[in-house]
Design a protein around this motif. Structure first.
Motif, PDB file in Angstrom:
ATOM      1  N   ASP A 198       0.840  -1.210   0.000  1.00 11.76           N
ATOM      2  CA  ASP A 198       0.000   0.000   0.000  1.00 11.76           C
ATOM      3  C   ASP A 198       0.868   1.251   0.000  1.00 11.76           C
ATOM      4  OD1 ASP A 198      -2.640   1.430   0.444  1.00 11.76           O
ATOM      5  OD2 ASP A 198      -1.562   2.039   2.253  1.00 11.76           O
ATOM      6  N   ARG A 201       2.157   1.938  -3.459  1.00 14.93           N
ATOM      7  CA  ARG A 201       1.106   2.562  -4.288  1.00 14.93           C
ATOM      8  C   ARG A 201       1.001   4.054  -3.981  1.00 14.93           C
ATOM      9  NH1 ARG A 201      -1.435  -2.550  -3.441  1.00 14.93           N
ATOM     10  NH2 ARG A 201      -2.395  -1.820  -1.501  1.00 14.93           N
ATOM     11  N   ARG A 202       1.093   4.414  -2.715  1.00 13.04           N
ATOM     12  CA  ARG A 202       1.005   5.819  -2.335  1.00 13.04           C
ATOM     13  C   ARG A 202       2.204   6.624  -2.852  1.00 13.04           C
ATOM     14  NH1 ARG A 202       0.263   6.016   3.953  1.00 13.04           N
ATOM     15  NH2 ARG A 202       0.648   3.778   4.031  1.00 13.04           N
ATOM     16  N   LYS A 203       3.368   5.982  -2.929  1.00 15.75           N
ATOM     17  CA  LYS A 203       4.582   6.669  -3.389  1.00 15.75           C
ATOM     18  C   LYS A 203       4.475   7.091  -4.857  1.00 15.75           C
ATOM     19  CE  LYS A 203       7.069   6.512   0.348  1.00 15.75           C
ATOM     20  NZ  LYS A 203       7.435   7.769   1.048  1.00 15.75           N
ATOM     21  N   HIS A 204       3.696   6.351  -5.641  1.00 13.24           N
ATOM     22  CA  HIS A 204       3.517   6.743  -7.038  1.00 13.24           C
ATOM     23  C   HIS A 204       2.837   8.109  -7.127  1.00 13.24           C
ATOM     24  CE1 HIS A 204       4.841   3.261  -9.384  1.00 13.24           C
ATOM     25  NE2 HIS A 204       4.366   2.487  -8.415  1.00 13.24           N
ATOM     26  N   ASP A 205       1.871   8.345  -6.229  1.00  9.92           N
ATOM     27  CA  ASP A 205       1.136   9.615  -6.249  1.00  9.92           C
ATOM     28  C   ASP A 205       1.830  10.709  -5.448  1.00  9.92           C
ATOM     29  OD1 ASP A 205      -0.896   8.410  -7.752  1.00  9.92           O
ATOM     30  OD2 ASP A 205      -1.896   7.671  -5.943  1.00  9.92           O
ATOM     31  N   ASP A 206       2.614  10.288  -4.459  1.00 12.79           N
ATOM     32  CA  ASP A 206       3.247  11.273  -3.573  1.00 12.79           C
ATOM     33  C   ASP A 206       4.699  10.857  -3.318  1.00 12.79           C
ATOM     34  OD1 ASP A 206       3.673  13.375  -1.843  1.00 12.79           O
ATOM     35  OD2 ASP A 206       2.752  12.363  -0.116  1.00 12.79           O
ATOM     36  N   PRO A 207       5.572  10.990  -4.332  1.00 15.88           N
ATOM     37  CA  PRO A 207       6.973  10.579  -4.166  1.00 15.88           C
ATOM     38  C   PRO A 207       7.698  11.459  -3.166  1.00 15.88           C
ATOM     39  CG  PRO A 207       6.675  11.742  -6.246  1.00 15.88           C
ATOM     40  CD  PRO A 207       5.295  11.543  -5.670  1.00 15.88           C
ATOM     41  N   THR A 213      10.949   5.480  -2.957  1.00 17.62           N
ATOM     42  CA  THR A 213      10.747   6.310  -4.147  1.00 17.62           C
ATOM     43  C   THR A 213      11.899   6.120  -5.128  1.00 17.62           C
ATOM     44  OG1 THR A 213       9.496   7.977  -2.904  1.00 17.62           O
ATOM     45  CG2 THR A 213      10.474   8.670  -4.992  1.00 17.62           C
ATOM     46  N   GLN A 217      11.542   4.875  -8.954  1.00 22.60           N
ATOM     47  CA  GLN A 217      11.963   5.753 -10.047  1.00 22.60           C
ATOM     48  C   GLN A 217      13.183   5.235 -10.799  1.00 22.60           C
ATOM     49  OE1 GLN A 217      12.404   9.593  -8.139  1.00 22.60           O
ATOM     50  NE2 GLN A 217      10.189  10.008  -8.182  1.00 22.60           N
ATOM     51  N   ASP A 223       6.275  -3.005  -9.226  1.00 19.26           N
ATOM     52  CA  ASP A 223       5.816  -2.720  -7.864  1.00 19.26           C
ATOM     53  C   ASP A 223       5.967  -3.922  -6.936  1.00 19.26           C
ATOM     54  OD1 ASP A 223       5.267  -0.170  -8.601  1.00 19.26           O
ATOM     55  OD2 ASP A 223       3.096  -0.255  -8.235  1.00 19.26           O
TER      56      ASP A 223
END
Length: 399
Positions: A198, A201-207, A213, A217, A223
Motif C-alpha cells: 500500500d 502505491r502511495r509513493k507513485h502519487d506522492d513521491p 521512491t 523511479q 511494484d
C-alpha cells in the motif's frame, strides 16, 4: 572424520550472553557435523569460523528457500517446504538475479549516503534520550530507546510514516517468535507485506526523497519487486539493530571495566561495536545454504541437495580466529567477524547499523553516566524464544 548424527540444533544456553555450550564442543571436535532436521532431512552443522566463511563465499551453495530445510520446529510443528522466492526477495536469490537486485540496492546504501544520515541519527538519539530522562528515573530501555531509534531511522530512510510503525513492529515480533504457529507467523508476514504494498502505491502519487521512491523511479523494478525489497529492508532494518542495542547495553553493564574504559575514551566506540557484534552474535538460527553439487568441505563430502546450517555464534567464538574469544574486549581488533555475514550475501545495511550503534552507545553512556540495571541480571527476560536473540525488556534506572 567420524560422522556423529546430532538429532537437533543446539539451542540451550547456560549463560545469557554466551552461545549454547554444545556448539563450542562441536567446534572443537567436529567443526562440520551431521545434523538431522525435524523433517527427517540429513544435513550438516558448521561451527568453525574458517568453514563458515568458506560456505558463505562458495557459490556452489544456494540460498534459495525451496532448497532449504528448517533446523528447528516452529510452534512445535515441522516447517513445511518453502515456495520459490517472490520477485524482489533479494536475500533468497542466487547468481544473476541476486546481483541485479544487489546492484540496485547498493546504489541506495552508499557509504556517503549513510554518513550523510549521521546528523539526523544523532538528533533522533538525542530526542529519545531526552524523553528517557523526562520519563525516568527508570524505564524499559527496549521500548524507550533500543527499538524506537532504529525504527525511526529505517522509516525515514525508506519513506515509511513513523506514526504507522506499531502495526509492522507488532507483526515483526510475531513473525520471529518460534513458539507461534507457522500459520500465525505467515499471516503476520503477509500483513507487513500488504502494508508495504500500500505504501508503494502511495509513493507513485506522492513521491519523496526516500529509498522506496528511489527504487520506484529507477525504472528497473515493478511494484511487486519494490514491495518485497522494501519489506525485507523494513524488517531487517529495525529488528536486528534494536536487539543489538538492547543486549549490547546489557553486555556492557555486565562488564563494568569495559564500560568504564568506553566512557573514559568514547573513541573506542567503533571498536566496541565490532566486538559486541562478534561477542553477542544475535543471528542464532543460520544462515542456511544448500549444496548445488557434491563438494568437499572440512574433510567430508556434502552431497547435492544437502542443507548446511551455519552457527554464527560458534564461528564468532572460534579460538582459531580470535584470541580469548569468550571474553568481551573492546580493544580487540574484531575485524573478520561474521556478524554481518560474508560473501555476496553480506548485510547490505551494515554501514547504517554501525553508525546507529556507534551514535547510540556513545550518547547513551555519556548522557547517563550512572545507567544501571533496575533488576538483577538473572531476571532480564532473554529472547530465547525468538529467531533473533536479544532481550525482551531491559529495565534500567539512573539519577
Amino acid at each position: 572424520m567420524t560422522e556423529t548424527l546430532h538429532p537437533e540444533l543446539p539451542m540451550e544456553r547456560s549463560s545469557p550472553l554466551d552461545p549454547p555450550t554444545r556448539l563450542g564442543e562441536l567446534r572443537e571436535t567436529e567443526p562440520i557435523s551431521r545434523l538431522q532436521f525435524p523433517d527427517g532431512h540429513l544435513g550438516w552443522l558448521v561451527t568453525s569460523h574458517s568453514l563458515t566463511r568458506a560456505v558463505l563465499a562458495d557459490q556452489r551453495f544456494s540460498n534459495r528457500p525451496e532448497l532449504q530445510h528448517s533446523p528447528i520446529r516452529i510452534g512445535g510443528q515441522v516447517v513445511p517446504p518453502s515456495p520459490p522466492s517472490e520477485p524482489g526477495m533479494f536475500i533468497t536469490t542466487d547468481g544473476a538475479e541476486h546481483s541485479r537486485y544487489r546492484k540496485l540496492l547498493t546504489g541506495q546504501f552508499t557509504v556517503r549516503r549513510m554518513n550523510q544520515l549521521t546528523p539526523r541519527i544523532e538528533q533522533i538519539v538525542a530526542n529519545h534520550l531526552a524523553a528517557m530522562r523526562e520519563a525516568g528515573p527508570g524505564v524499559d530501555l527496549v521500548q524507550a530507546f533500543a527499538l524506537p531509534v532504529p525504527s525511526m531511522v529505517i522509516c525515514e530512510l525508506l519513506g515509511v510514516p513513523y506514526e504507522e510503525r506499531e502495526g509492522f513492529q507488532r507483526d515483526t515480533g510475531t513473525s520471529f517468535k518460534l513458539s507461534n504457529d507457522f500459520e500465525e507467523i505467515q499471516a503476520a508476514f503477509n500483513r507487513i507485506k500488504a502494508f508495504v504494498a500500500d505504501l508503494v502505491r502511495r509513493k507513485h502519487d506522492d513521491p519523496g526523497d526516500d529509498m522506496l521512491t528511489g527504487l520506484i523511479q529507477s525504472g528497473e523494478l515493478n511494484d511487486e519487486e519494490v514491495t518485497n525489497m522494501g519489506l525485507l529492508l523494513l524488517v531487517a532494518g529495525h529488528e536486528t539493530t534494536a536487539n543489538m542495542l538492547g543486549i549490547g547495553t546489557l553486555a556492557l553493564l555486565q562488564h563494568p571495566d569495559q564500560l568504564a574504559e568506553l566512557r573514559a575514551d568514547p573513541s573506542l566506540v567503533d571498536n566496541a561495536v565490532e566486538e559486541l557484534m562478534r561477542y553477542l552474535s544475535i543471528i542464532q538460527l543460520g544462515p542456511i545454504r544448500t549444496a548445488l553439487e557434491d563438494l568437499e568441505l572440512g574433510g567430508v563430502t556434502v552431497k547435492e541437495g544437502e542443507s548446511v546450517v551455519i552457527s554464527v555464534p560458534a564461528a564468532n567464538r572460534d579460538p582459531n580466529r580470535f584470541d580469548r574469544p569468550d571474553e568481551l574486549d573492546i580493544h580487540r581488533p574484531a575485524t573478520g567477524h561474521v556478524g554481518f555475514g560474508h560473501g555476496v550475501h553480506q548485510c547490505l545495511g551494515q554501514q547504517l547499523a554501525r553508525i546507529e550503534m556507534r551514535v547510540a552507545f556513545r550518547a547513551l553512556f555519556t548522557e547517563f553516566p550512572d545507567l544501571r540495571l533496575a533488576i538483577p541480571a538473572s531476571e532480564v527476560p532473554m529472547r530465547t524464544d525468538m529467531g533473533i536473540y536479544g532481550v525482551h525488556r531491559l529495565p534500567v534506572e539512573f539519577s
